[in-house]
Design an enzyme around this catalytic site. Sequence first.
Site, PDB file in Angstrom:
ATOM      1  N   GLU A  36       0.866  -1.185   0.000  1.00  0.00           N
ATOM      2  CA  GLU A  36       0.000   0.000   0.000  1.00  0.00           C
ATOM      3  C   GLU A  36       0.898   1.229   0.000  1.00  0.00           C
ATOM      4  OE1 GLU A  36      -3.276   1.972   2.989  1.00  0.00           O
ATOM      5  OE2 GLU A  36      -3.190  -0.216   2.870  1.00  0.00           O
ATOM      6  N   ASP A  66      -4.545   9.872   9.394  1.00  0.00           N
ATOM      7  CA  ASP A  66      -3.232   9.349   9.772  1.00  0.00           C
ATOM      8  C   ASP A  66      -2.727   9.947  11.077  1.00  0.00           C
ATOM      9  OD1 ASP A  66      -2.945   7.711   7.470  1.00  0.00           O
ATOM     10  OD2 ASP A  66      -2.532   9.501   6.297  1.00  0.00           O
TER      11      ASP A  66
END
Length: 261
Positions: A46, A57
């Site tokens: 990924e 994130d």
Amino acid sequence: MSRLDNIFQQKKQPVLNVYFTAGFPFLESTLPVMEALAKNGVEIIELGMPYSDPLADGPTIQESSAKAIANGMTIAMLFKQIRHCRQNPYLEKTGIVLMGYMNPILQYGFERFCADAANAGVDGLILPDLPAFEFENLYGAIIKKYGLNFIFLVTPETAEDRVKKLDSLSSGFLYAVSASATTGGETNFEKVNSYLKKLASFQLHNPVMVGFGIKDQQSFETATQYAQGAIIGSAFIKILSGAEDIEAATSQFINQIRPKL
């Protein structure tokens, strides 16, 4: 049948998906890291496209994004780096998924982005801030035109009918976020297992990959009791940030997560 479909059909053990930020720790690190992961048996890579405001994130990936941007990484640079990656024998059958946010992709041009991704050998996209409504009515047809899988995210708070809806729109796999938080945090795997067991009972069309908080063999094995695989991100970014030898550090890390058969 897509490359991701083949990976799940042929799996002999839970699938391992490892995330890292393109252009980190150095601008030219992207391909060496991809090769090191593939050499060590990682089925899906990924690739994070760095963005200045990555909402989903945690601090580790945010810092790697900032460093990658400072290094000069852009979407155009990423495609330039990976355009011949399928010629590498280690990467020929490895799943490659791009993860990022809509703003820089729209600036690049959405259809141009999908075309360039397909030409570079990318299998699928994860875009957490692309709503299902816009996918259905605007962007999904473009994504399908270029033969790309699209992976939606679900959380423990996502209602069953919504999970089934997102599963019906997804292809490749469904990304089960283990907690409604940012990446890299601590995870209560007793709660996660209850959640994944519930997802398994829904008889979903796609394989389920669980992410957020997986960092070692124990958390990987626990997470994959009721899922077809797991995604590791922040723990690997931390390894990369201090690695003098990318291949050696990657090999050691992956062997700690999933010892060689």
